[in-house]
Scaffold this motif. Structure first.
Motif, PDB file in Angstrom:
ATOM      1  N   ALA A  31     -65.366  -3.202  96.655  1.00 54.88           N
ATOM      2  CA  ALA A  31     -64.383  -4.226  96.553  1.00 54.88           C
ATOM      3  C   ALA A  31     -63.909  -3.940  95.055  1.00 54.88           C
ATOM      4  CB  ALA A  31     -64.808  -5.557  96.585  1.00 54.88           C
ATOM      5  N   GLY A  73     -61.013  -5.487  92.325  1.00 49.58           N
ATOM      6  CA  GLY A  73     -59.974  -6.349  91.649  1.00 49.58           C
ATOM      7  C   GLY A  73     -58.909  -5.477  90.909  1.00 49.58           C
ATOM      8  N   ALA A  74     -58.846  -5.668  89.740  1.00 43.36           N
ATOM      9  CA  ALA A  74     -57.724  -4.973  88.769  1.00 43.36           C
ATOM     10  C   ALA A  74     -58.433  -3.785  88.250  1.00 43.36           C
ATOM     11  CB  ALA A  74     -57.478  -6.061  87.761  1.00 43.36           C
ATOM     12  N   GLY A  75     -59.623  -3.253  88.541  1.00 45.12           N
ATOM     13  CA  GLY A  75     -59.988  -1.953  88.085  1.00 45.12           C
ATOM     14  C   GLY A  75     -60.139  -1.884  86.551  1.00 45.12           C
ATOM     15  N   THR A  76     -60.382  -3.079  85.830  1.00 45.90           N
ATOM     16  CA  THR A  76     -60.833  -3.012  84.233  1.00 45.90           C
ATOM     17  C   THR A  76     -62.133  -2.950  83.945  1.00 45.90           C
ATOM     18  OG1 THR A  76     -60.917  -5.376  83.944  1.00 45.90           O
ATOM     19  CG2 THR A  76     -58.637  -4.284  83.929  1.00 45.90           C
ATOM     20  N   GLY A  77     -62.885  -2.898  85.099  1.00 47.25           N
ATOM     21  CA  GLY A  77     -64.394  -2.914  84.815  1.00 47.25           C
ATOM     22  C   GLY A  77     -64.956  -1.731  83.872  1.00 47.25           C
ATOM     23  N   SER A  96     -61.578 -10.045  76.562  1.00 48.05           N
ATOM     24  CA  SER A  96     -60.405  -9.481  75.971  1.00 48.05           C
ATOM     25  C   SER A  96     -59.469  -8.865  77.039  1.00 48.05           C
ATOM     26  CB  SER A  96     -61.053  -8.460  75.160  1.00 48.05           C
ATOM     27  OG  SER A  96     -61.791  -8.916  74.270  1.00 48.05           O
ATOM     28  N   SER A  97     -59.989  -8.553  78.046  1.00 45.37           N
ATOM     29  CA  SER A  97     -59.085  -7.576  79.150  1.00 45.37           C
ATOM     30  C   SER A  97     -58.256  -8.920  80.052  1.00 45.37           C
ATOM     31  CB  SER A  97     -59.881  -7.165  80.282  1.00 45.37           C
ATOM     32  OG  SER A  97     -60.992  -7.790  80.398  1.00 45.37           O
ATOM     33  N   SER A 100     -58.958  -9.354  87.028  1.00 41.79           N
ATOM     34  CA  SER A 100     -58.673 -10.572  88.242  1.00 41.79           C
ATOM     35  C   SER A 100     -59.792 -11.429  88.063  1.00 41.79           C
ATOM     36  CB  SER A 100     -58.634  -9.780  89.410  1.00 41.79           C
ATOM     37  OG  SER A 100     -59.896  -9.250  89.918  1.00 41.79           O
ATOM     38  N   ASN A 157     -63.929 -11.124  87.745  1.00 40.09           N
ATOM     39  CA  ASN A 157     -64.798 -11.928  86.751  1.00 40.09           C
ATOM     40  C   ASN A 157     -65.773 -12.615  87.316  1.00 40.09           C
ATOM     41  OD1 ASN A 157     -61.788 -13.609  84.971  1.00 40.09           O
ATOM     42  ND2 ASN A 157     -62.599 -11.357  84.845  1.00 40.09           N
ATOM     43  N   SER A 216     -68.014 -12.423  84.138  1.00 37.38           N
ATOM     44  CA  SER A 216     -67.536 -11.873  82.688  1.00 37.38           C
ATOM     45  C   SER A 216     -67.693 -13.289  81.958  1.00 37.38           C
ATOM     46  CB  SER A 216     -66.073 -11.486  82.954  1.00 37.38           C
ATOM     47  OG  SER A 216     -66.109 -10.602  83.901  1.00 37.38           O
ATOM     48  N   VAL A 262     -65.688 -11.932  97.390  1.00 38.04           N
ATOM     49  CA  VAL A 262     -65.098 -13.214  97.164  1.00 38.04           C
ATOM     50  C   VAL A 262     -63.489 -13.197  97.484  1.00 38.04           C
ATOM     51  CG1 VAL A 262     -64.620 -14.872  95.409  1.00 38.04           C
ATOM     52  CG2 VAL A 262     -66.767 -13.287  95.246  1.00 38.04           C
TER      53      VAL A 262
HETATM   54  C1  LIG Z   1     -60.071  -3.432  77.019  1.00 39.40           C
HETATM   55  C2  LIG Z   1     -61.195  -4.168  77.858  1.00 39.40           C
HETATM   56  C3  LIG Z   1     -61.642  -5.159  77.412  1.00 39.40           C
HETATM   57  C4  LIG Z   1     -62.697  -6.102  77.975  1.00 39.40           C
HETATM   58  N1  LIG Z   1     -63.204  -6.997  77.555  1.00 39.40           N
HETATM   59  C5  LIG Z   1     -64.292  -7.868  78.310  1.00 39.40           C
HETATM   60  C6  LIG Z   1     -64.786  -8.903  77.802  1.00 39.40           C
HETATM   61  O1  LIG Z   1     -64.280  -9.377  76.659  1.00 39.40           O
HETATM   62  N2  LIG Z   1     -65.678  -9.585  78.339  1.00 39.40           N
HETATM   63  C7  LIG Z   1     -65.865  -9.144  79.459  1.00 39.40           C
HETATM   64  O2  LIG Z   1     -66.862  -9.801  80.147  1.00 39.40           O
HETATM   65  N3  LIG Z   1     -65.401  -8.182  80.040  1.00 39.40           N
HETATM   66  C8  LIG Z   1     -64.655  -7.388  79.722  1.00 39.40           C
HETATM   67  N4  LIG Z   1     -63.976  -6.140  80.308  1.00 39.40           N
HETATM   68  C9  LIG Z   1     -64.500  -5.717  81.453  1.00 39.40           C
HETATM   69  C10 LIG Z   1     -63.612  -6.118  82.562  1.00 39.40           C
HETATM   70  O3  LIG Z   1     -62.392  -6.551  82.397  1.00 39.40           O
HETATM   71  C11 LIG Z   1     -64.347  -7.350  83.403  1.00 39.40           C
HETATM   72  O4  LIG Z   1     -65.571  -6.761  83.948  1.00 39.40           O
HETATM   73  C12 LIG Z   1     -63.573  -7.864  84.489  1.00 39.40           C
HETATM   74  O5  LIG Z   1     -64.370  -9.080  85.088  1.00 39.40           O
HETATM   75  C13 LIG Z   1     -63.100  -6.799  85.567  1.00 39.40           C
HETATM   76  O6  LIG Z   1     -62.309  -7.570  86.338  1.00 39.40           O
HETATM   77  P1  LIG Z   1     -61.481  -6.487  87.681  1.00 39.40           P
HETATM   78  O7  LIG Z   1     -60.595  -7.250  88.367  1.00 39.40           O
HETATM   79  O8  LIG Z   1     -60.922  -5.471  86.767  1.00 39.40           O
HETATM   80  O9  LIG Z   1     -62.552  -5.878  88.529  1.00 39.40           O
HETATM   81  P2  LIG Z   1     -62.851  -4.377  88.969  1.00 39.40           P
HETATM   82  O10 LIG Z   1     -62.983  -3.517  87.710  1.00 39.40           O
HETATM   83  O11 LIG Z   1     -62.043  -4.126  90.095  1.00 39.40           O
HETATM   84  O12 LIG Z   1     -64.210  -4.686  89.735  1.00 39.40           O
HETATM   85  C14 LIG Z   1     -65.583  -4.967  88.987  1.00 39.40           C
HETATM   86  C15 LIG Z   1     -66.572  -5.442  89.805  1.00 39.40           C
HETATM   87  O13 LIG Z   1     -66.317  -6.360  90.625  1.00 39.40           O
HETATM   88  C16 LIG Z   1     -66.261  -6.076  92.017  1.00 39.40           C
HETATM   89  N5  LIG Z   1     -65.272  -6.909  92.660  1.00 39.40           N
HETATM   90  C17 LIG Z   1     -63.945  -6.972  92.194  1.00 39.40           C
HETATM   91  N6  LIG Z   1     -63.477  -8.009  92.952  1.00 39.40           N
HETATM   92  C18 LIG Z   1     -64.287  -8.535  93.880  1.00 39.40           C
HETATM   93  C19 LIG Z   1     -64.200  -9.403  94.736  1.00 39.40           C
HETATM   94  N7  LIG Z   1     -63.173 -10.410  95.019  1.00 39.40           N
HETATM   95  N8  LIG Z   1     -65.286  -9.747  95.467  1.00 39.40           N
HETATM   96  C20 LIG Z   1     -66.517  -9.071  95.160  1.00 39.40           C
HETATM   97  N9  LIG Z   1     -66.631  -8.044  94.384  1.00 39.40           N
HETATM   98  C21 LIG Z   1     -65.467  -7.749  93.516  1.00 39.40           C
HETATM   99  C22 LIG Z   1     -66.107  -4.444  92.164  1.00 39.40           C
HETATM  100  O14 LIG Z   1     -66.755  -4.203  93.366  1.00 39.40           O
HETATM  101  C23 LIG Z   1     -66.835  -4.281  90.994  1.00 39.40           C
HETATM  102  O15 LIG Z   1     -68.095  -4.078  91.008  1.00 39.40           O
HETATM  103  C24 LIG Z   1     -63.041  -5.571  79.236  1.00 39.40           C
HETATM  104  C25 LIG Z   1     -62.407  -4.380  79.906  1.00 39.40           C
HETATM  105  C26 LIG Z   1     -61.552  -3.690  79.067  1.00 39.40           C
HETATM  106  C27 LIG Z   1     -60.767  -2.464  79.857  1.00 39.40           C
END
Ligand SMILES: Cc1cc2nc3c(=O)[nH]c(=O)nc-3n(C[C@H](O)[C@H](O)[C@H](O)COP(=O)(O)OP(=O)(O)OC[C@H]3O[C@@H](n4cnc5c(N)ncnc54)[C@H](O)[C@@H]3O)c2cc1C
Lengths: 356, 496
Positions: B81, B83-87, B146-147, B152, B156, B161, B217
């Motif tokens: 899965a 979301g926004a790929g910021t992991g 912070s992201s 997404s 989170n 998160s 989710v």
């Molecule tokens: C500049 C920067 C700052 C950041 N600051 C913080 C911070 O302050 N605190 C923090 O906690 N994190 C932070 N992060 C990390 C990141 O943003 C978080 O982990 C965020 O929750 C990831 O969300 P995403 O939608 O990008 O998920 P993705 O990167 O797309 O996916 C993350 C994980 O979740 C899974 N996933 C995604 N969507 C679903 C779904 N619907 N159901 C089941 N699994 C799913 C994916 O398989 C993957 O394992 C930061 C990242 C960056 C780049």
């Protein structure tokens, strides 16, 4: 004492080999909760004592058999408390039993639940394997959150040996106001207030009276009290403690001579329940206690109407399902989770649901 | 970060079969397989790892998510899965033989109920959009990574998160009421409910932070909180990070739970200040930002106490934000820390350990020594209130030896976090990045318990395989490479 985990593990292994059910027992303060225990008693109260407590780290770690009262007294000396205000039924209760039952007190809607404060657990699974999950730090996402999964599982997933909890400072000032309101009006007010930045930490509606506890900085409590109005309650500490431990008059009387006590956990804005009997409301409307002989079906239907669930907390007809039945797909998953943690099915079988 | 770029030839026949199966119930344009179409999905925020997925599926609703999972389950195709790929741990790194399931199109806020203070949202909704939509009612969603403008809410939940306000307001797990989850069989289950607890096991908590390994989710009901009436922040500068760490403990000892308490060391402030002009004193060894929020009376009382504690703890400069714009400026520096550090160096590697706060000075000293050992610079930002440390290791990915040193540096920091009683990840997750460090943090018995739970949800191991929980074999191999103090960690396993 350091041998206790080993001895407990041996008992569990022997029971697992023989497929002999074990009934895990703490102080017995919550023996009434859930279905009756079957099997050979496994006493865990011998495993007690606080392992570490560092007020400035906001963390306490204690062995499961440690009395809640002992923990709270120690924390009070340091100006701290357990944020979820756990019930101490009959004045008793161990920290292990508290986490296994997962029950929270009046502060729950405003500060969080037992599981919210759990940081880590050490437990023996159904094979007698000694496992540690989570830790003593506030934030930890390494591995699945088994600590919170086991919280509230009534011992069916493991025998808790040690608990690490986040703690909170005691508020510098506290004040309880009383206003006279109908139930419908009280529900409306509690929900309205919860949407405003008020220093509220507990609410209760009983007998036409709405009790609200304000806590926090002295000036903030004073200002909020002036805005909200109402009589200041003398002896507020006793009132909330009695409510927490179910010594309030609403809960009085033994269950044999009383109507069954139901606990309905619902969306806080759920309208006044039209079930027969008497009610007491907590958690800003999200928790409804009901003393009623209404039939089980209609009570469960009302709970579903509030997107929640109903538990037969005390009393009732023998054979009634205590906990709200789960949808088939969810029950299937529950069974698989139970199987993963306790493959022989020997830990408190049937305490929660017949199949777990 | 051991095998940054995975290369795997695509099984074309399988690819065709999977696309055909998905196109049976999805518009063709939402099933991608051409190289240029799937390449944008080859990595998440941990860009050192890349792998193009075999197929990308972009469902538009929950039914399609279920149908995709059911199809993949039937064909035994692994699913990741996204979301926004910021992991930042490679959790959303695709598999070369798998389907990358993007939730990006599920981005509507279904409803907001101001009376019960909750919002029902789809998983692709951006974190910040929820607070923006709730603002009209004086409400907001508390966890603020912070992201937050990009990440997404589904991501989170999958990562549990946090944000700068989580000491007081909690992590994702504390701020969600209910989720809908699609199982690998394509069945929907609802966890949690409209109330504050639910019947049965707390699978809502188990699912939170499970990194997409237990289910997908598809909908989240989040809790909304009333916006605090006001907030103010104290900026305090110290000429010694140990003293700053002690100041944090003193605030807690005084019975204050600040809304946020952040620390930055000098390399971090030096990076940030020219970038945002936040007003940070760059001559300080470390600065603290300590925020109070609540009613006006509460904030006035608390800020006065915090100011006093900072001064008593040896801060050589203490400033209180005088208005909202100054408060935001003080925070802007902290929020821009990652990109600012990113400007100093071609690449940076963000670590995420949590430690007991009292060990901070010792850990920072350890990191300083590692800077020499690996000949790389490191800036530290720290969620000081809850002990979550983000060392940012500066390196140049074009230099293979630097990449290797950055990885080793990072692994050694994590080891140190474990040694002082902490954990290898506070909020970014394990993903692929820290999978070997899991072998250091956990024993084989706990890892086995994790695998048993995984099996309960996903018998065939199709959901995001290779992430979050290492196999025992992997740990045995890792252990052989890193024998700790002459002790083998997994003595019961055969070596190969
Ligand atoms: C500049 C920067 C700052 C950041 N600051 C913080 C911070 O302050 N605190 C923090 O906690 N994190 C932070 N992060 C990390 C990141 O943003 C978080 O982990 C965020 O929750 C990831 O969300 P995403 O939608 O990008 O998920 P993705 O990167 O797309 O996916 C993350 C994980 O979740 C899974 N996933 C995604 N969507 C679903 C779904 N619907 N159901 C089941 N699994 C799913 C994916 O398989 C993957 O394992 C930061 C990242 C960056 C780049």
């Amino acid at each position: 004492m350091s041998d206790t985990p080993k001895l407990l593990a041996e008992s569990i292994r022997a029971a697992a080999d023989a497929r002999r059910p074990l009934a895990i027992r703490g102080s017995g303060s919550k023996a009434f909760y859930g279905h009756a225990l079957q099997g050979e008693a496994l006493d865990v109260t011998g495993h007690r004592g606080i392992i570490s407590y560092e007020p400035t780290e906001l963390v306490i770690t204690a062995r499961a058999g440690t009395p809640l009262a002992e923990i709270e007294a120690l924390m009070r000396e340091q100006g701290q408390m357990l944020g979820f205000e756990p019930p101490q039924f009959g004045g008793g209760g161990t920290i292990g039993g508290c986490i296994a039952a997962g029950l929270s007190g009046p502060r729950r809607a405003y500060a969080g639940s037992a599981r919210d404060f759990v940081l880590g657990l050490r437990l023996l699974d159904g094979r007698g394997t000694d496992l540690s999950f989570g830790g003593q730090v506030m934030k930890n996402v390494a591995g699945y959150d088994v600590s919170r999964l086991a919280t509230g599982s009534l011992g069916t997933l493991g025998v808790i040996l040690e608990v690490s909890l986040k703690v909170l400072p005691l508020p510098p000032a506290e004040l309880t106001l009383v206003q006279e309101h109908s139930q419908a009006e009280a529900l409306r007010l509690m929900n309205t207030w919860a949407g405003k930045p008020l220093p509220m930490t507990a609410t209760c509606h009983a007998d036409g009276k709405l009790y609200l506890r304000l806590a926090g900085a002295q000036a903030a409590v004073k200002a909020a009290a002036a805005t909200l109005g109402g009589e200041t309650l003398a002896g507020a500490d006793v009132f909330w403690r009695d409510l927490r431990d179910q010594r309030h008059a609403f809960f009085a009387g033994d269950s044999a001579n009383n109507l069954p006590l139901w606990r309905l956990s619902l969306r806080s804005t759920t309208a006044e329940l039209t079930l027969p009997g008497t009610q007491l409301i907590e958690w800003g409307g999200a928790l409804r206690w009901l003393r009623s002989d209404a039939d089980v079906m209609s009570i469960r239907k009302a709970a579903r109407g509030g997107e929640g669930h109903a538990t037969l907390f005390r009393g009732g007809k023998p054979g009634t399902a205590v906990f709200h039945p789960l949808p088939a797909a969810l029950m299937k998953l529950h069974k698989r989770v139970k199987q993963a943690m306790d493959p022989a099915g020997i830990l408190n079988p049937g305490r929660m649901y017949p199949d777990l | 970060m051991n095998a940054p770029v995975q290369k795997m030839p695509v099984d074309l026949e399988r690819q065709r079969a999977v696309c055909a199966a998905l196109r049976a119930f999805m518009p063709a344009q939402n099933v991608l397989f051409e190289r240029e179409d799937v390449t944008p999905y080859e990595c998440d925020g941990l860009s050192a790892y890349r792998q193009v997925p075999m197929v990308v599926a972009l469902p538009e609703n929950e039914e399609q998510v279920c149908a995709i999972l059911e199809a993949c389950h039937q064909m035994r195709v692994p699913v990741t899965a996204r979301g926004a790929g910021t992991g930042l741990s490679g959790g959303a790194l695709p598999l070369g033989n798998g389907v990358l399931l993007s939730l990006a199109k599920l981005m509507s806020i279904i409803s907001i109920d101001p009376a019960s203070r909750s919002a029902r949202v789809q998983p692709g909704v951006r974190n910040v959009s929820i607070s923006e939509a709730a603002a009209a009612y004086g409400l907001y969603y508390a966890p603020d990574p912070s992201s937050q403008i990009a990440c997404s809410i589904g991501g989170n939940v999958a990562e549990n998160s946090g944000g700068v306000h989580c000491l007081k307001y909690g992590l994702t797990v504390h701020n969600i009421l209910k989720i809908r989850v699609a199982t690998i069989e394509g069945e929907i289950i609802e966890l949690g409910g409209g109330g504050l607890d639910s019947a049965g096991y707390d699978l809502l908590a188990l699912m939170t932070g499970s990194e997409g390994l237990l289910g997908v989710v598809t909908e989240i009901t989040v809790k909304l909180l009333p916006r605090p009436e006001c907030a103010q922040v104290v900026l305090a500068a110290f000429d010694d990070v140990a003293r700053a760490g002690q100041a944090v403990a003193n605030v807690i000892a005084a019975g204050i739970i600040p809304a946020g308490m952040e620390m930055m060391d000098q390399p971090a402030t030096l990076a940030v200040e020219p970038f945002v002009n936040a007003g940070y004193p760059t001559d300080a060894a470390g600065i603290l930002l300590c925020e109070s929020d609540g009613t006006r009376e509460e904030v006035a009382e608390e800020i006065a106490r915090i100011e006093q504690i900072m001064a008593d703890s040896g801060a050589h400069l203490v400033r209180v934000s005088q208005d909202e714009s100054e408060r935001l400026r003080f925070w802007a520096g902290r929020k821009a820390a990652f990109p600012a550090v990113g400007r100093l160096s071609p690449d940076y590697y963000c670590m995420d350990g949590t430690i007991p706060r009292k060990r901070l000075a010792e850990v920072l000293r350890g990191i300083t020594e590692m800077e020499k050992k690996y000949d790389l610079r490191c800036a530290n930002v720290f969620h000081a209130g809850d002990g979550n440390l983000h060392p940012l290791i500066l390196y140049d990915a074009n230099d293979a030896s630097q990449l290797q040193r950055a990885e080793d540096f990072g692994a050694e920091i994590l080891k140190l976090c474990i040694d002082v009683g902490g954990t290898i990840t506070g909020e970014h997750g394990v993903g692929v990045e820290k999978i070997d460090s899991m072998c250091v943090q956990f024993r084989s018995v706990e890892l086995e318990a994790f695998h048993a739970l995984k099996h309960a949800f996903d018998e065939h191991g199709l959901l995001n395989p290779g992430k979050a929980v290492p196999t025992l074999q992997r740990c045995a191999e890792f252990g052989r490479m890193h024998v700790h103090a002459g002790q083998e960690k997994f003595p019961e396993l055969p070596r190969f």
